[in-house]
Design a protein around this motif. Structure first.
Motif, PDB file in Angstrom:
ATOM      1  N   GLY A 104      26.376  42.636  35.146  1.00 44.33           N
ATOM      2  CA  GLY A 104      27.011  43.697  33.873  1.00 44.33           C
ATOM      3  C   GLY A 104      27.844  44.676  34.283  1.00 44.33           C
ATOM      4  N   VAL A 105      28.689  45.513  33.918  1.00 51.55           N
ATOM      5  CA  VAL A 105      29.224  47.077  34.332  1.00 51.55           C
ATOM      6  C   VAL A 105      28.492  48.227  33.760  1.00 51.55           C
ATOM      7  N   ASP A 106      27.868  47.458  32.464  1.00 56.24           N
ATOM      8  CA  ASP A 106      26.812  48.585  31.335  1.00 56.24           C
ATOM      9  C   ASP A 106      25.799  48.767  32.358  1.00 56.24           C
ATOM     10  N   SER A 107      25.391  48.168  33.347  1.00 55.46           N
ATOM     11  CA  SER A 107      24.205  48.060  34.373  1.00 55.46           C
ATOM     12  C   SER A 107      24.137  49.178  34.789  1.00 55.46           C
ATOM     13  N   GLY A 108      23.361  49.611  35.345  1.00 50.16           N
ATOM     14  CA  GLY A 108      23.164  50.436  36.493  1.00 50.16           C
ATOM     15  C   GLY A 108      23.718  50.147  37.690  1.00 50.16           C
ATOM     16  N   ALA A 321      35.967  45.999  33.373  1.00 53.75           N
ATOM     17  CA  ALA A 321      35.495  45.939  32.200  1.00 53.75           C
ATOM     18  C   ALA A 321      34.970  43.984  32.129  1.00 53.75           C
ATOM     19  N   HIS A 322      34.629  44.885  30.802  1.00 54.20           N
ATOM     20  CA  HIS A 322      32.995  43.805  30.918  1.00 54.20           C
ATOM     21  C   HIS A 322      33.787  42.123  30.744  1.00 54.20           C
ATOM     22  N   THR A 323      35.053  42.218  30.598  1.00 53.40           N
ATOM     23  CA  THR A 323      35.280  40.790  30.568  1.00 53.40           C
ATOM     24  C   THR A 323      35.568  40.521  32.050  1.00 53.40           C
ATOM     25  N   SER A 532      26.531  49.540  25.582  1.00 50.49           N
ATOM     26  CA  SER A 532      27.613  50.012  27.047  1.00 50.49           C
ATOM     27  C   SER A 532      27.642  50.609  27.036  1.00 50.49           C
ATOM     28  N   ARG A 533      28.693  51.385  28.411  1.00 48.47           N
ATOM     29  CA  ARG A 533      28.536  52.695  28.994  1.00 48.47           C
ATOM     30  C   ARG A 533      28.748  53.473  28.115  1.00 48.47           C
ATOM     31  N   LYS A 534      29.754  53.372  26.808  1.00 48.81           N
ATOM     32  CA  LYS A 534      29.788  54.150  26.341  1.00 48.81           C
ATOM     33  C   LYS A 534      29.467  54.440  24.731  1.00 48.81           C
ATOM     34  N   GLY A 535      28.223  53.800  24.694  1.00 46.29           N
ATOM     35  CA  GLY A 535      26.967  53.505  23.310  1.00 46.29           C
ATOM     36  C   GLY A 535      27.021  52.423  23.015  1.00 46.29           C
ATOM     37  N   GLU A 536      26.534  52.736  21.247  1.00 44.91           N
ATOM     38  CA  GLU A 536      26.345  51.635  20.882  1.00 44.91           C
ATOM     39  C   GLU A 536      27.386  50.265  20.550  1.00 44.91           C
TER      40      GLU A 536
END
Length: 623
Positions: A104-108, A321-323, A532-536
């Motif tokens: 996922g793009v939101d993980s390090g 992006a997430h998608t 997500s990277r931008k928060g909740e």
């Protein structure tokens, strides 16, 4: 053969990838390779160091024409290998790209965090001691230690590859390779003369605007005018001085009241239409002084072209992006180059094919809207698309209760906005705002907007039911995450191409949509959120439908580009379009082939009524 590689390069406080783009950094006169670590398949890593000429002699001994290059951030290392040492491998691989898709793009995504996460080993910190040091500044002992650090990075990267490659789809590896080649081996060129003329024009326009307000605002210099109008606070004060109450809004990030002075804010748009022409002029000058994005982009394009012998490396982030969609990267975003404003379109017009070639831009038509109704089983609308009907006008006809066609541009714009915007549960307030702020613009009342929402939901009942399935998906994912098997895996929507599983939403390309740390918003709420990277981020059924549809659209276009790549160079992708460069004497044959490919649904999407529009020209902007 897989060659895993990692370059170590000179960097300093004022010369690093935090200060410069990748392209600027590598092309800079200060750039220096200190050494390189590499590993052939499962062999032990080795360290090479020396002058650029010495390393070129060592690197060219390897059979790159038969090798896949593997790095963690291949856009950087692959560009060095090509631009500095003139070496192009058979294939580009990238564990950073793979990590974005797999976890996922939101993980390090750093090598350090991934190595720790998967228990592969520990990344060293020797690079921190190398700041400001050229190769000649290292003692033999320090250089040896730096080499060990680099070889460890190579080993960690190869371990990541072994971990990811067992589950990673081959076609996605091909897309990574195609994306990296757009940057490392650029084809498109820059028309510097066109850009220079536009830059001069911009500067003259800005000086005229600023000069006209110096006296009126009692400012000594144009720079003082610029500062007063660029700052939200000072611009609000100027408005008050002239008897105008600054518009406000509720900030979506803080929830607090703030000024509504961005160019797309309804309050600011109303100021641009103010009865006092002076207020209109203030707004025009603010737009010209607050943002210099067009100037900075033009200057960046010019300098990039000069550094690359006229070529334009295209930096795109695979799985941005997430998608899964591509995103802008390296301080350049080709996903949002201006196209509506004739003058601002100069940027796109200045992106041209090389001598003897033309650009073909083939854009999927309404692909999200088509996939949405196909996935939902809204067969009446699917048939409208399949029959080539004007779906936007059809819907507008329902809204206005009279025949609407392309001869009714505003009404059709309303129909288009509704078709493209209401499929994911958008409400009346947001629809009203979108219609008001997007060109050509339509000012409707709240009651009219509410009616449009109702008409859409009545006419697309299967889509509305799919939102409810999306709500079920969220709850099932939540309970699976807590260890309770809510249900067995099941298909999402019709046509059996998307499956909801314990591990996430399984897509037809073999990858998953996940919602990290999915949880209830609070103890008393049925609302759900994820990290997500931008928060909740809040999520509901309509959001799930949007994510799935956008992911499927990206897969369709990605697979089509790979098919096109069998015959022609794909040099850029923007949203749902494929941009190709083809020989001038093959343009008709090439365009026919590309249109055929992008008008054919993939095997997993039987019955999906895909369509496209293609144009060709010398420049990207003209087609």
């Amino acid at each position: 053969m897989v060659i895993t590689l990692d370059f170590e390069t000179y960097y300093a406080k004022d010369f690093s990838l935090t200060k410069l783009s990748t392209e600027e950094y590598i092309r800079d006169a200060r750039f220096e390779v200190i050494g390189v670590g590499l590993q052939i398949d499962e062999d032990t890593p080795v360290w090479l160091s020396g002058t650029h000429a010495e390393m070129r002699n060592q690197l060219t001994k390897y059979e790159w024409s038969k090798a896949s290059l593997l790095c963690h951030n291949t856009m950087f290392d692959g560009a060095i290998l090509k631009w500095i040492f003139g070496i192009t491998p058979k294939q580009y691989l990238d564990t950073l790209c793979m990590a974005r898709a797999v976890i996922g793009v939101d993980s390090g995504g750093s090598l350090a965090s991934l190595s720790t996460r998967f228990g592969l080993g520990e990344k060293g910190t020797e690079v921190l001691d190398a700041i400001g040091k050229h190769r000649a500044d290292f003692t033999p002992e320090q250089l040896e230690q730096y080499g060990k650090y680099c070889m460890n990075d190579v080993s960690l990267t190869h371990k990541l590859w072994l971990l990811f490659s067992s589950v990673f789809p081959k076609e996605e590896l091909d897309l990574i390779d195609m994306t990296l080649r757009m940057f490392i081996n650029p084809i498109l060129e820059v028309d510097e003369t066109l850009l220079t003329d536009r830059l001069d024009e911009l500067k003259e326009e800005k000086l005229r605007l600023l000069g006209s307000l110096k006296e009126r605002l009692s400012c000594a210099t144009e720079e003082e005018v610029r500062k007063r109008l660029a700052s939200n606070k000072q611009f609000a004060e100027v408005l008050r001085e002239f008897g105008v109450t600054p518009p406000t809004k509720t900030s979506p990030t803080t929830g607090k009241e703030t000024y509504a002075l961005a160019k797309n804010d309804e309050g600011f748009i109303e100021l641009t239409e103010h009865e006092d022409s002076f207020i209109q002029e203030l707004c025009a000058v603010r737009l010209g002084t607050k943002s210099t994005i067009e100037e900075s982009r033009i200057e960046r394009f010019i300098q990039t072209g000069r550094r690359n012998k006229g070529r334009l490396p295209i930096p795109l982030k695979y799985y941005g992006a997430h998608t899964g969609r591509w995103a802008g990267s390296d301080k350049v975003n080709f996903q949002n180059l201006p196209s509506r404003d004739k003058k601002k379109k100069t940027l796109k017009n200045a992106v041209i094919a090389p001598e003897g070639y033309v650009v073909i831009n083939c854009d999927s038509s309404q692909i999200e809207a088509r996939i949405l109704v196909w996935l939902a089983g809204q067969n009446d609308i699917v048939e409208q698309f399949r029959n080539g009907e004007d779906v936007y006008s059809n819907f507008a006809t329902k809204v206005y209760e009279r025949p609407i066609s392309k001869a009714d541009p505003i009404e059709r714009f309303v129909g288009k906005t509704c078709i493209l915007g209401l499929g994911y549960g958008t409400g009346a307030a947001k629809l009203k705002h979108t219609l008001k702020t997007q060109p050509p613009g339509a000012d409707v009342t709240e009651i009219e907007a509410k009616n449009m929402v109702d008409v859409y939901r009545d006419a697309n009942d299967k889509v509305v039911k799919l939102w409810a399935v999306g709500d079920k998906v969220i709850k099932d994912q939540y309970f699976w995450g807590t260890g309770e098997d809510a249900t067995t895996p099941y298909w999402f929507g019709k046509n059996k191409c998307v499956k909801v599983t314990k591990n996430g939403i399984y897509l037809p390309n073999g990858l998953l949509i996940r919602y990290p740390n999915l949880r209830k918003a609070d103890d008393d709420s049925e609302k759900y959120v994820y990290d997500s990277r931008k928060g909740e981020v809040s999520i509901w059924g309509g959001s799930v439908v949007e994510n799935v549809v956008q992911a499927l659209a990206r897969i369709v276009v990605g697979q089509q580009m790979l098919k096109i790549k069998e015959r022609y160079k794909v040099v850029l992708t923007v949203h749902d379009a494929a941009v190709c460069v083809v020989p001038e004497d093959e343009v008709e044959e090439a365009e026919a082939y590309i249109v055929e490919v992008m008008s054919t649904p993939p095997d997993w999407a039987k019955g999906l009524p895909v369509a496209c529009e293609a144009r060709h020209a010398k420049s990207y902007g003209e087609c």
